[in-house]
Design an enzyme around this catalytic site. Structure first.
Site, mmCIF file in Angstrom:
data_model
loop_
_atom_site.group_PDB
_atom_site.id
_atom_site.type_symbol
_atom_site.label_atom_id
_atom_site.label_comp_id
_atom_site.label_asym_id
_atom_site.label_seq_id
_atom_site.Cartn_x
_atom_site.Cartn_y
_atom_site.Cartn_z
ATOM 1 N N THR B 157 -4.038 -13.876 -3.328
ATOM 2 C CA THR B 157 -4.193 -13.388 -4.692
ATOM 3 C C THR B 157 -5.654 -13.622 -5.078
ATOM 4 O OG1 THR B 157 -3.267 -15.474 -5.496
ATOM 5 C CG2 THR B 157 -1.798 -13.582 -5.430
ATOM 6 N N LYS B 183 -1.910 -18.891 1.948
ATOM 7 C CA LYS B 183 -2.690 -18.535 0.769
ATOM 8 C C LYS B 183 -2.404 -19.567 -0.333
ATOM 9 C CE LYS B 183 -1.543 -16.526 -2.559
ATOM 10 N NZ LYS B 183 -1.074 -16.933 -3.942
ATOM 11 N N THR B 194 0.287 -19.550 -6.048
ATOM 12 C CA THR B 194 1.383 -20.093 -5.269
ATOM 13 C C THR B 194 0.842 -20.424 -3.903
ATOM 14 O OG1 THR B 194 3.080 -18.854 -6.401
ATOM 15 C CG2 THR B 194 3.503 -19.362 -4.099
ATOM 16 N N GLU B 281 -9.525 -24.299 -6.823
ATOM 17 C CA GLU B 281 -10.260 -23.602 -7.873
ATOM 18 C C GLU B 281 -11.469 -24.415 -8.338
ATOM 19 O OE1 GLU B 281 -6.598 -21.126 -9.814
ATOM 20 O OE2 GLU B 281 -7.000 -23.145 -10.533
#
Lengths: 409, 409
Positions: B157, B183, B194, B281
């Protein structure tokens, strides 16, 4: 470090009544190179009862250990608060500093060292310098009494505003007053920040009852706030009751006025707790999270804190984004009973999800309008039982990162 | 949203061997307006064994429920992965989409719907559109096989790089190969991110043994990483074993080669888990936290995660600050047995605290040098017992806030 008053701060410092039997003084111990007072010395008349709650940390400061040992005796003659050095994780040298402060203050007042309560906040791992503490104490002993605003400012570390509140209650034919000062705004770098709260009342309350009331109030206030999920090694709330109001001493919850006093104490604790959230590091939104329909109050509390501590929920609120999926996520990870297909979630007064999916014809406009404000409400109904809990937190912003990462020690 | 490859990413995509009996294909289902493939379709030859672990969330997606129901049957013929829509919290409409995908794929392959495994990742609360899924499947059925790099990119994603790893083992006279794609990079806004991981091997392994090995490996890998403490409603790791290598099927840990295969599977899981942390992130540092001397391995794991999830520890690392006081704080709040005066803490190879206080003559220079690197180690010895655990995380930076708050949905 933070020169800007929090945008969530109240307009000004509240008017506080004098509390008979309590006298605050401040002085400079020069724990840091701050150009400000950093030692608070509050004397309490003989006969003052005390109660307290302290951090759940397995690694408490020696001040916390000192208070825990003295609390069961139920009486207090003075409070000493050091700002700029938490004295935590300093081994035998930290304990020696606490003992020295207690001994010197007890000598000055002619009481037992165990009548002296001590709290420290600031950098961790550096033993509190005994020479500075003693010189600061001597200056405080000689100082004129100060205002509550000065005392509230002196216990601050990197708080952006001085915090206090007041309530009152009627016991028999007497009106009793309660005031509190508090400091804390998350765990602030490079210091270990700490929540320190001190409550003073002229009511006469037996120590055991005061302890029971404070513990209960704590469970609905200080235990229901979170800025960043981190717990200080020094968190301490102490309540002092001088008895100078002349009411018939409260000894049990059946005594006339006990319920009223308990309500006033609980209200005061909640006001003080909210002030800490309003000074949360980098906070731009004050967030109330109300969970109902859980299998128990405890389960509701765990789920509410899971939402309140979720970085993704907190950043979504910061971004004014109606991202209720993140609330679902935080409920799901709490490890408490939850049935996906019975969940209902609201933002403000607008229902966004019900029965496990978005409400039919969901209109995001009123939710977005709510999120643009500074007071945010998230409501969750698990529809499983009657357990409920409310907690308060703030959003997670660039300000938090700036305060906690953008420096070199 | 994130165009920049993580600074912690490996130099490039690894060389992966083909796995006999496994054929990946990709297609466009147009779940979002992305100009990329978003549906991955991987066929598995008859006789393929399967094992899996799924999210602990109390609010799992219908895909997770589907996989949980099918896993005990132990066999698989295909995997379908949708990117851009997690289909989570979508009630009966979400379940209908999963059933439609399974039925169409089973019809194409001539197998049972329960032979089809499904995972979805992306926005929450929006039912996966069945028409798009079916059109995407039809395109995938007709597509030529693709590379593993293409498949790994298609399940992404907002990951910043495609993630895969490979290991091998010798079973009897055969060399078996294991590869995995994964991922995940935290929970990414406005989507629910996720962690989805898929492992393929040509080894012959009975489903029950494969499940036992995967569960054990998960406990030392995927369960030991955290980006932001938030848990997806869709986390899924599946392992498929085609048996095409021709080894004597492994049925128990006593079988020849079982230990070697387990070691290779565990190594693969750890490599894949680390890749997720390396795409955390906003991450600028990869952090290993090793706790020893705890009263049990479980206690060590809880303490290690308390450190890894502490926003104050994570921001201190981001700021390259040797703030070991925050590590003490995080140990203290974990709620596990800890004795302040027996704690020892190191950063990299440098001991910073021992016996409850800073080491004598503590020199911050080597610690600061270590913290300037991108691979950080924090070691804690509780000196209470023999429990130990290691977890991995990343730092908390402005990048995390930018990704999660600086947008309007």
């Amino acid at each position: 470090m933070t020169d800007t008053r929090s945008p969530l701060a109240p307009a000004g410092f509240p008017a506080l009544p004098a509390i008979a039997g309590v006298t605050p003084r401040i002085a400079r111990a020069h724990y840091k190179s701050w150009d400000r007072c950093d030692l608070t010395f509050i004397t309490l008349d003989e006969g003052t009862a005390i109660a307290g709650v302290t951090t759940q940390s397995q690694c408490p400061s020696p001040e916390v250990e000192w208070c825990r040992d003295a609390l069961p005796l139920g009486k207090a003659r003075a409070l000493v608060v050091n700002a700029g050095n938490s004295n935590a994780f300093t081994g035998h040298r930290g304990r020696a500093a606490v003992e020295a402060i207690a001994a010197r203050t007890a000598g000055h007042l002619g009481c037992q060292p165990s009548d002296i309560f001590i709290a420290s906040t600031g950098v961790i791992g550096v033993p509190l310098p005994i020479d500075k503490a003693e010189a600061g104490l001597d200056a405080a002993f000689a100082a004129a009494p100060c205002s509550w605003e000065e005392a509230a400012a002196t216990i601050m570390t990197t708080d952006t505003f001085a915090k206090a509140a007041a309530t009152k209650a009627i016991i028999g034919d007497r009106t009793v007053h309660l005031i509190g000062i508090i400091k804390g705004s998350g765990m602030i770098a490079p210091d270990m920040a700490t929540m320190l709260g001190f409550i003073f009342t002229d009511a006469a309350v037996e120590p055991a009852l005061l302890q029971g009331m404070l513990s209960a109030a704590n469970g609905k206030s200080f235990s229901c706030i979170t800025v960043d999920s981190d717990t200080s090694t020094s968190d301490t709330v102490l309540a002092f009751a001088t008895g100078k109001a002349g009411n018939a001493p409260l000894a049990t919850m059946d005594d006339e006025g006990a319920e009223a006093f308990h309500a006033a104490l609980s209200d005061l604790c909640l006001q003080l707790a909210h002030l800490v959230v309003r000074d949360g590091e980098g906070a731009s939104k004050f967030i109330e999270i109300a969970v109902e329909g859980a299998t128990s109050d405890k389960s509701a509390h765990t789920i509410a804190l899971s939402i309140a501590n979720s970085p993704l929920v907190k950043t979504a609120i910061a971004g004014e984004d109606a991202n209720w999926g993140r609330v679902v996520m935080a409920i799901g990870k709490a490890g408490e009973p939850a049935e996906r297909d019975q969940l209902a979630i609201r933002f403000g007064t607008t229902q966004v999800a019900e029965g496990g999916l978005a409400v039919e014809g969901y209109d995001e406009a009123p939710v977005s309008a709510h999120l643009k404000g500074s007071e945010i409400e998230i409501g969750v109904n698990l529809n499983l039982g009657s357990g409920r809990a409310t907690v308060w937190t703030c959003d997670l912003t660039h300000g938090y990162i700036a305060i906690n990462a953008d420096y070199r020690s």
